[in-house]
Write an enzyme that holds these catalytic residues in place. Sequence first.
Site, PDB file in Angstrom:
ATOM      1  CB  CYS A  38     -21.740  27.476 -50.835  1.00 20.10           C
ATOM      2  SG  CYS A  38     -22.694  28.907 -51.367  1.00 20.10           S
ATOM      3  CG  HIS A  94     -23.369  29.546 -45.501  1.00 20.42           C
ATOM      4  ND1 HIS A  94     -22.237  28.841 -45.861  1.00 20.42           N
ATOM      5  CD2 HIS A  94     -24.065  29.723 -46.658  1.00 20.42           C
ATOM      6  CE1 HIS A  94     -22.246  28.630 -47.166  1.00 20.42           C
ATOM      7  NE2 HIS A  94     -23.362  29.154 -47.672  1.00 20.42           N
ATOM      8  CD  GLU A  95     -27.833  30.539 -46.882  1.00 21.58           C
ATOM      9  OE1 GLU A  95     -27.781  31.347 -47.855  1.00 21.58           O
ATOM     10  OE2 GLU A  95     -27.519  29.350 -47.000  1.00 21.58           O
ATOM     11  CG  HIS A 138     -24.632  33.835 -49.650  1.00 19.77           C
ATOM     12  ND1 HIS A 138     -23.701  33.714 -50.657  1.00 19.77           N
ATOM     13  CD2 HIS A 138     -24.864  32.585 -49.202  1.00 19.77           C
ATOM     14  CE1 HIS A 138     -23.382  32.443 -50.815  1.00 19.77           C
ATOM     15  NE2 HIS A 138     -24.072  31.727 -49.939  1.00 19.77           N
TER      16      HIS A 138
END
Length: 177
Positions: free
Chosen positions: A101, A143-144, A147
């Site tokens: 990341c 993954h994004e 966030h």
Amino acid sequence: MNNLREIVQLGNPVLREKAQPVTNVHLDSIQSLIDELMTTLKPSNGVGIAAPQIAESYRIFILASRPTLRYPQAPTMEAIAIIDPQIIAYSEETVKDWEGCLSVPGIRGLVPRHQAIEVTYLDQQGTLHQQEFTGFVARIFQHEYDHLEGKVFLDRVESMRDLVTEQEYQKQFLQQL
């Protein structure tokens, strides 16, 4: 003129906040934010970046799979802005693979992710899309998306033994490719 933004690091409180929905994709401030995300991602060797990573708490990220120094085997796709995404279905199959990341430099973790996901999102023009992503691109999306939910990949690592430094990852795992 597009601005290269600073990528915030683990410990910055914005990375642990649930990001706010975008009320109007067409606002100049939102369009500028998307441009800044694209500009910031290009030199980073990353394959995605979320608005919270540049200290903007909006539900926006860039999905941009491409071969880089960090991900030499990544498939190539056109970079796209993903706005107000929702994951509406997951495959039962999960796969553990290495992730890093931009906000957690120097560390890689073995992270379980769904092999396939079905999603909805708005693009930069405000058009609604429903799409399935699989494999590495599905991994980037998840993954994004994390966030936007105030999570980082470290939250999904199942064991501390599944963490390595970037240097060891490059030595041990990229050598095998």
